[in-house]
Write an enzyme that holds these catalytic residues in place. Sequence first.
Site, mmCIF file in Angstrom:
data_model
loop_
_atom_site.group_PDB
_atom_site.id
_atom_site.type_symbol
_atom_site.label_atom_id
_atom_site.label_comp_id
_atom_site.label_asym_id
_atom_site.label_seq_id
_atom_site.Cartn_x
_atom_site.Cartn_y
_atom_site.Cartn_z
ATOM 1 N N ASP A 1 27.432 29.538 0.313
ATOM 2 C CA ASP A 1 26.436 28.688 0.955
ATOM 3 C C ASP A 1 27.186 27.555 1.635
ATOM 4 O O ASP A 1 27.929 26.822 0.979
ATOM 5 C CB ASP A 1 25.468 28.102 -0.071
ATOM 6 C CG ASP A 1 24.499 29.165 -0.595
ATOM 7 O OD1 ASP A 1 24.667 30.344 -0.224
ATOM 8 O OD2 ASP A 1 23.591 28.817 -1.370
ATOM 9 N N ASP B 1 13.469 36.971 0.402
ATOM 10 C CA ASP B 1 13.403 36.200 -0.841
ATOM 11 C C ASP B 1 12.074 36.540 -1.503
ATOM 12 O O ASP B 1 11.014 36.231 -0.959
ATOM 13 C CB ASP B 1 13.464 34.693 -0.552
ATOM 14 C CG ASP B 1 14.840 34.264 -0.041
ATOM 15 O OD1 ASP B 1 15.790 35.063 -0.151
ATOM 16 O OD2 ASP B 1 14.954 33.138 0.479
#
Lengths: 252, 215
Positions: free
Chosen positions: A11, A130
């Site tokens: 990330d 997600d």
Amino acid sequence: MLTKRIIPCLDVKEGRVVKGVQFVSLRDAGDPVELAKFYNEQGADELVFLDISASHEGRETMVDVVRKTAAALAIPFTVGGGIRTLDDMKRLLRAGADKVSINSSAINRPELIKEGSDYFGAQCIVVAIDAKWSEEDQTWMVYTHGGRNKTDKKAVDWAKEAVALGAGELLVTSMDQDGEKNGFDLPLTKAIRDAVNVPIIASGGAGKAEDFYEVLHNIDADAALAASIFHYKETSVSEVKASLKQQGVPIR
Amino acid sequence: MKIGVIDYGMGNLFSVEQAIKRLGCEVLISSDQKSLLTCDALILPGVGAFEDAMKKLNDTGLVTFIDKIVAVNKPLLGICLGMQLLFEESEENGYWKGLGIFKGVVKQFSGKDLSGKSYRVPHMGWNDLIFAKSPTWLEQLPTDNFVYFVHSYLATDMDEENLIAYAEYGDMKVPGIVQKGNVTGMQFHPEKSGECGVYLLQQWLRAVAKGVAVS
């Protein structure tokens, strides 16, 4: 024989690697290019960079990270985060990314999948989903914005739709398991795996080396992605791969 | 040594350029035929659709140019879509004529083997190359055989004698390396294939330098 892939996820915010536990608290874990080199040496099969920069400058920095990574390394990598247009895809792919991953922007405008797929080929377009179990709906629903916003899409239906539009791969993250380190979400991964014919990357919940065997062997996911357990050296890519190999899973 | 990368507007040339540079060669990315002719060898890259690629090659006069390259025996390496273009025809979204250097048809993976068992499309990830023979440009077979594939179409009905290496997927032999004379094709991405990819590129470049990259 095609091997199962182990994919560390980085990330990246404003050019630095961070990882949130369930996407809330962030800790700095280093320079993306250095980490990419480290994972390459460990035997990572691919890398995913998820750009969580909020600013335009941050996303420009990401293009630079991509270029530096492609100049330094001979392994494939995917970039996701903040990609809204065909031009965003072009910039990243031309800088040396192999695939782009789209999430909220594909929910907002599903045609983006088709545009990218027609232009670059399906193999360049990853749709990230997600998903979170909903008691109310009795199935997994799709969430956006790091799990904050529930959409009206069922994860399995959205997976089928994304593939029909030209997605070449799906990155399926369990919002229930993410950061919990209790193992991958096997029922979710299986439900999506059974619904479509493109490769599936399972994500969210890896806590130890054995978790990878369950999702790659028992559920037959094509790849498994993890972040913090690799970043904080709770296990390593090479340890995970050695353990899988010993259990007879095809591994590079 | 100078390697020319044929730029006809299809795909990611940066990674190929970097991989060749890391191996100590100068790289020229160009669509200008005169400049490309000054190179010791040429690479035909490509990511995207077969139809678009052939249209662009036709529009820019590069089809004739590539024929000329083949005729003058300059080493040429096609990568991924760049390899598929070297075949006679493709059935990608219709029917398209290719460069016709290799016999064969580029077809889509069906997603099911003969027994009806399904497999994933695209063929994506690391697969091991099985060598049917050793190409002239390879001193020794690689010890690490894994290379990175990412494609939904494959070359079929090709001449066995041009098949150097293949990968097994579903119930198919997927052509991975092909060679005919001065023309080599790689379906996988050597620039993204770790040690094995670097080794194969290094071997091909070495052969170009020594003038033995032709069979």
